[in-house]
Write an enzyme that holds these catalytic residues in place. Structure first.
Site, PDB file in Angstrom:
ATOM      1  N   PHE A 151       7.644   8.506 -13.578  1.00 51.57           N
ATOM      2  CA  PHE A 151       7.944   7.205 -14.171  1.00 51.57           C
ATOM      3  C   PHE A 151       6.829   6.239 -13.806  1.00 51.57           C
ATOM      4  CE2 PHE A 151       9.622   2.927 -14.446  1.00 51.57           C
ATOM      5  CZ  PHE A 151      10.184   2.949 -15.714  1.00 51.57           C
ATOM      6  N   ASP A 242       0.704   6.401  -7.984  1.00 55.05           N
ATOM      7  CA  ASP A 242       1.629   5.321  -8.315  1.00 55.05           C
ATOM      8  C   ASP A 242       2.538   5.126  -7.108  1.00 55.05           C
ATOM      9  OD1 ASP A 242       3.726   3.737  -9.142  1.00 55.05           O
ATOM     10  OD2 ASP A 242       3.859   4.622 -11.143  1.00 55.05           O
ATOM     11  N   LYS A 271       6.910  -3.128  -6.657  1.00 49.44           N
ATOM     12  CA  LYS A 271       8.286  -3.381  -6.218  1.00 49.44           C
ATOM     13  C   LYS A 271       8.405  -4.066  -4.848  1.00 49.44           C
ATOM     14  CE  LYS A 271      10.951  -0.265  -9.083  1.00 49.44           C
ATOM     15  NZ  LYS A 271      10.167   0.666  -9.903  1.00 49.44           N
TER      16      LYS A 271
END
Ligand SMILES: *Cc1c(COP(=O)(O)O)cnc(C)c1O
Length: 423
Positions: A151, A242, A271
């Site tokens: 993702f 990532d 995040k």
């Protein structure tokens, strides 16, 4: 309002009304939402508009590093907004420089670029890899390899990078130049690099999560990642990590790659970086001059406000020694989850994770899905989030206490007992 006159958290304790119908009429329905509205928080606790308390093991999906209403966050937000909140990158921004320096000093990176989200950080990494492929590797049609079940975000390029068809459906034509490989499978990776080296096409970069978050809490395999690093070095292509979900301490190390003994050429963070303030970063070791003035930019990227707050998050992680808390609470949580799993060996087939990103996987042979457990836990005052259809994900704030983890496990074991009875 000065810092001295900030309202005490304890003063904001009245439940307010929330008009769900009005919300649904006015906000686009891009999210499937649970029918509660959260209005305040403290530490690992949040309260909804009815005044009901929840233990927050979602933390804005691995984002609220310091939990809710942390004094350092309140102070940093207040101080920065009073001083200067936004100016353009037309000018030097001292807070941006300080945050970059902290990140460089605490990672393998040589320099950082700031944006506003995980998808944007990955877009920046993709642009860097594309330009490097064209100008240095002289590839006419560069390909970035990404993993199945990965993702990377919701922009067009990042849904294309995301190796999950469900996020791509109906959004074609997708962005060319991506190819998917199975995660943790070195033979498949070597085969793909060979097959794609044809005509104008060639692999210019490999982009991977050190541990796949959304894809089901799948930890990277050390030997696999070490071999991937070797391959990238041998053929001169870029290795991009990532770190949007696992970076900034979530795994008990500051960066996910530290669990694998491998350093990337380029990596992204978002995040947890701002503890809930929107910020993203793309960082690189060595390849910091690929993007030149005018080739990439963001209006909000790295403004004084977000960088001032993110800096406070970084300093608090250090000052409160949160990485060791993450490791200890992670072990406590996993052993509790394993004890629960041991009671239901037919239904729960795995418990896995690093630090405070953990997953509990349900058997594909039962009708019960992760969402069923998430809903039942919410009823009992514990917020959880699925990672795919069969994995329940636990990503509490990094400040979570031993008592919080005990309480979460206690709620979960009651929930499991009741859902298992029904299924
Ligand atoms: C959440 C996430 C993203 C996307 O971040 P946004 O801030 O929602 O754009 C990208 N990669 C990973 C690994 C993520 O977990």
């Amino acid at each position: 309002m000065s810092i001295e006159t900030l309202p005490e958290q304890t003063q904001i304790n009245s439940a307010s009304t929330f008009d769900k119908d009005s919300f649904d009429q006015n906000v686009m329905s891009t999210y499937g939402r649970f029918p509660i509205a959260l209005e305040r928080g403290s530490g690992s606790q949040v309260w909804d508009t009815q005044g009901k308390e929840y233990l927050d093991f979602v933390a804005g999906i691995a984002t609220c590093t310091l939990g809710h209403a942390h004094p350092s966050l309140i102070t940093a937000v207040t101080k920065q907004i009073q001083k200067l909140h936004h100016v353009s990158n037309l000018y030097y921004i001292p807070e941006q420089g300080e945050l970059a320096r902290w990140l460089v000093e605490h990672s393998c990176a040589d320099r950082a670029f700031f944006c506003n989200s995980g998808a944007e950080a990955n877009e920046a990494a993709i642009k860097l890899a594309r330009k490097y492929s064209h100008t240095v590797l002289e590839i006419e049609k560069p390909i970035i390899l990404t993993a199945n079940a990965s993702f990377h975000g919701r922009t067009l390029a990042t849904i294309t990078a995301t190796g999950q068809p469900k996020y791509q459906k109906n959004f074609n034509p997708l962005v060319p130049g991506f190819h998917y490989i199975p995660y943790n499978d070195i033979e498949a990776l070597e085969a793909a690099i060979g097959e794609l080296d044809e005509g104008d096409y060639r692999v210019g970069a490999i982009m991977l999560e050190p541990l796949q978050g959304e894809g089901g809490v799948n930890p990277g395999n050390r030997a696999y990642f070490q071999r991937v690093r070797q391959i990238c070095d041998e053929i001169g292509i870029l290795l991009i990590f990532d770190e949007v979900q696992v970076g900034m301490g979530r795994t008990g190390k500051l960066w996910g790659y530290e669990n694998l003994g491998v350093e990337p050429d380029v990596f992204t963070s978002a995040k947890g970086l701002g503890g809930g303030i929107p910020i993203g970063a793309m960082m690189s070791k060595k390849f910091c001059d690929v993007l030149q003035p005018g080739e990439h930019a963001s209006t909000f990227g790295g403004n004084p406000f977000v960088c001032g707050v993110a800096m406070a998050v970084c300093q608090t992680i250090e000052r409160e020694n949160l990485l060791s808390n993450v490791t200890a609470r992670g072990e406590q949580l996993r052993s509790g989850l394993q004890a629960i799993a041991a009671k239901y060996p037919q239904q729960i087939i795995d418990v896995r994770g690093w630090g405070l990103i953990n997953g509990m996987e349900l058997s594909p042979d039962i009708t019960l899905n992760a969402i069923d457990i998430v809903k039942a836990a919410m009823e009992e005052g514990l917020l959880l989030v699925p990672a795919g259809s069969k994995v329940v994900r636990f990503v509490p704030p990094l400040i979570v206490t031993e008592a919080d983890v005990d309480r979460a496990l206690q709620i979960l074991s009651q929930v499991m007992a009741s859902v298992m009875e029904d299924c």
